[in-house]
Enzyme design. Structure first.
Site, short mmCIF file in Angstrom:
data_model
loop_
_atom_site.label_atom_id
_atom_site.label_comp_id
_atom_site.label_asym_id
_atom_site.label_seq_id
_atom_site.Cartn_x
_atom_site.Cartn_y
_atom_site.Cartn_z
N GLU A 1 42.30 28.24 41.79
CA GLU A 1 43.65 27.99 41.25
C GLU A 1 43.61 26.98 40.12
O GLU A 1 44.62 26.35 39.80
CB GLU A 1 44.61 27.49 42.36
CG GLU A 1 44.47 28.18 43.70
CD GLU A 1 44.76 29.67 43.69
OE1 GLU A 1 45.10 30.20 42.62
OE2 GLU A 1 44.65 30.31 44.74
N ASP B 1 43.38 36.61 35.60
CA ASP B 1 42.87 37.24 36.81
C ASP B 1 42.29 38.60 36.44
O ASP B 1 42.96 39.41 35.77
CB ASP B 1 43.99 37.43 37.83
CG ASP B 1 44.32 36.15 38.59
OD1 ASP B 1 43.46 35.25 38.62
OD2 ASP B 1 45.43 36.06 39.15
#
Length: 556
Positions: free
Chosen positions: A197, A359
């Site tokens: 993250e 991502d």
């Protein structure tokens, strides 16, 4: 900054960085476990299409650079024999569905066009899988050996490190195991890490340096709020003063163009609508063999509508129109980067680097046309080699080793930019359990510095269960409210197993049959050494091998 003859005259560089990660979703106890589909869908729609695309570019001699994270949990699943066998069965099932769909849509021209497209794409994916003999990690490793692809590592199970630092040994274990697994499976030590993250806290860089890592990525404000203020913003890395590890900040402009749900490319109305799938649209009598055996419907990957607009009515999807639009968007992206690096170069007085992290699963899974877009970005950038070009972070550091020294700010790329998304009313209950289990794992490592046989197996399994419980994916799901029951049960089950292992170890009451059952369920990280949790872990334990309730009651 130093000047490299090969880059002389180049106004700047673009670093595309993809983050490929999935939590460990191997469930041998059930032949059709729904969450295993996360892996199979990512293989079909993202990982294998990316490998096929990069292989084609390499064969054509197009110069390219790309960086990608392969998280340790993902690598272990890609190497797992059971999951590879199940995925081969999934490919055969998709091939059968493609043939059936081509027959069903024979009298439906728009749908038939899409069905034939899917049949061709599945054949292409299957061809890549067979060329690699089912060894997807090996496919990425082969590209990395050529130098055009850089593979980053990640923390072992994507644990959110800023919230694990209550027990420093827990953070160290996440990094140590991540680096070790990267080297074991891919055959080379990583130079960079995608922090889970993008969660960073001051002092973490010193730990990264200990394991040979030269750089990490952070969100824009992690660099922009550095001390002292960075002279070049996110257009250059900063070097942490205590460690010499570099921090690359995410470029906000490239993030907005791709990520924004309102302005980003993936929202274009001609692109494929993700949320309309024949697994839900067709009669159960027809689609039954391709949903869950109990009749629960699910995505099959066969989608016949384009985004169209905000309403429920959706127009037919046309792959060729979407492919053409992806090329237009790629041209727009590259032209904007060309202008951006020119402007930054003139303003800053040096060649900038634009870091664009995404991502990986965005490309193909969520945004079906993403691999087409990425291929065109690479090709169109190659055509502009004298104005700007692609790089990856380690190459940039080799060419430009002198950078400003500054201390990055604590940060993440979650909502609001700090730790709130992973410490919320929905998920805060998990942390007392994780902290207590971490303390107990340190206790076990100190209490059993030498272990053999069943005791060594139980200690290794206790470390596995703790690492799996620490995955940030569970906190993310609990906060986002998707498959909440699954995330809650995964957290509780790993902590329950850890607690029993701890209690059986300290009371010398290990049950070999039960330990074997748990090992069969959670079988990742085969070289894991429990001593990595010792306060002064021995070198052998951390070296990378070459090839809301009481914390005792996580079920409450």
């Amino acid at each position: 900054m130093t000047t490299d003859p090969a880059t002389e005259g180049v106004a700047g560089r673009l670093a595309l960085v993809l983050h490929a990660h999935l939590p460990f979703v191997r469930h041998p106890e059930h032949p059709f476990f729904l969450e295993e589909d996360w892996l199979y869908e990512a293989l079909t729609e993202t990982y294998l299409p990316l490998l096929g695309m990069l292989h084609d570019i390499e064969q054509e001699g197009v110069p390219w650079r790309l960086a990608i994270t392969l998280s340790p949990t993902l690598l272990n699943m890609l190497e797992d024999e059971l999951l590879r066998k199940r995925y081969e069965e999934r490919l055969a099932s998709l091939s059968a569905l493609a043939e059936r769909e081509c027959k069903r849509t024979r009298a439906m021209p728009a749908e038939r066009l899409v069905a034939e497209h899917y049949r061709a794409e599945i054949r292409r994916v299957r061809g890549t899988w067979e060329r690699l003999e089912g060894r997807v990690a090996r496919g990425f490793a082969e590209l990395a050996r050529g130098g055009s692809l850089e593979i980053l590592t990640c923390a072992a199970t994507h644990g959110y490190l800023p919230l694990l630092r209550v027990t420093p040994e827990a953070v160290r274990a996440q990094i140590a195991v991540g680096v070790a697994e990267h080297q074991r499976i891919l055959g080379r030590a990583p130079e960079g890490i995608w922090l889970p993250e993008c969660g960073y806290f001051e002092g973490l860089d010193r730990l990264l340096a200990r394991f040979g890592l030269r750089y990490f990525l952070t969100d824009a404000h992690g660099v922009l709020h550095a001390r002292p203020r960075p002279r070049f913003g996110t257009a250059a890395p900063v070097v942490c003063p205590a460690s010499g590890v570099a921090a690359f900040g995410r470029d906000r402009e490239t993030a907005k163009q791709v990520w924004s749900k309102d302005e980003g490319y993936p929202g274009d109305p001609v692109y494929r609508e993700f949320y309309r799938d024949i697994g839900y649209d067709l009669d159960i009598e027809y689609i039954g063999p391709w949903v869950q055996p109990d009749g629960r419907r699910k995505n099959t990957g066969f989608k016949y509508h384009r985004i169209t607009g905000q309403g429920e009515d959706k127009a037919p999807y046309d792959p060729e129109v979407a492919r053409a639009r992806a090329e237009v968007h790629a041209e727009n992206f590259v032209v904007n980067r060309e202008r951006q690096v020119e402007h930054l170069g003139e303003t800053l007085g040096q060649a900038p680097i634009i870091v664009a992290p995404y991502d990986a699963e965005l490309f193909g899974h969520w945004w079906y046309e993403g691999p087409w877009w990425l291929s065109q970005v690479i090709r169109k950038t190659a055509e502009r080699a004298r104005s700007f070009g692609l790089t990856h972070p380690s190459e940039f550091l080799r060419l430009h080793p002198r950078q400003q020294v500054a201390q990055p700010a604590e940060s993440s790329w979650g909502d609001q930019g700090y730790h709130g998304f992973w410490l919320d009313d929905a998920n805060a209950w998990i942390y007392p359990h994780l902290h207590r289990a971490s303390e107990r794992m340190v206790e076990l490592a100190m209490r059993f510095p030498i272990a053999e046989g069943l005791q060594a197996r139980a200690l290794r399994q206790a470390a596995r269960e703790l690492l799996l419980a620490q995955s940030s994916d569970w906190a993310f799901i609990l906060k986002s409210g998707t498959v909440v029951d699954y995330a809650r049960e995964r957290t509780r089950s790993h902590l329950r197993r850890f607690t029993r292992l701890y209690q059986d170890l300290v009371s010398d009451a290990l049950d070999e049959r039960w330990v074997g059952q748990v090992e069969a369920l959670d079988n990742l990280f085969p070289t894991l050494d429990h001593r990595v949790y010792a306060r002064r872990a021995p070198a052998a334990a951390v070296a990378a091998p070459m090839k809301g309730a009481e914390p005792d009651d996580p079920g409450s």
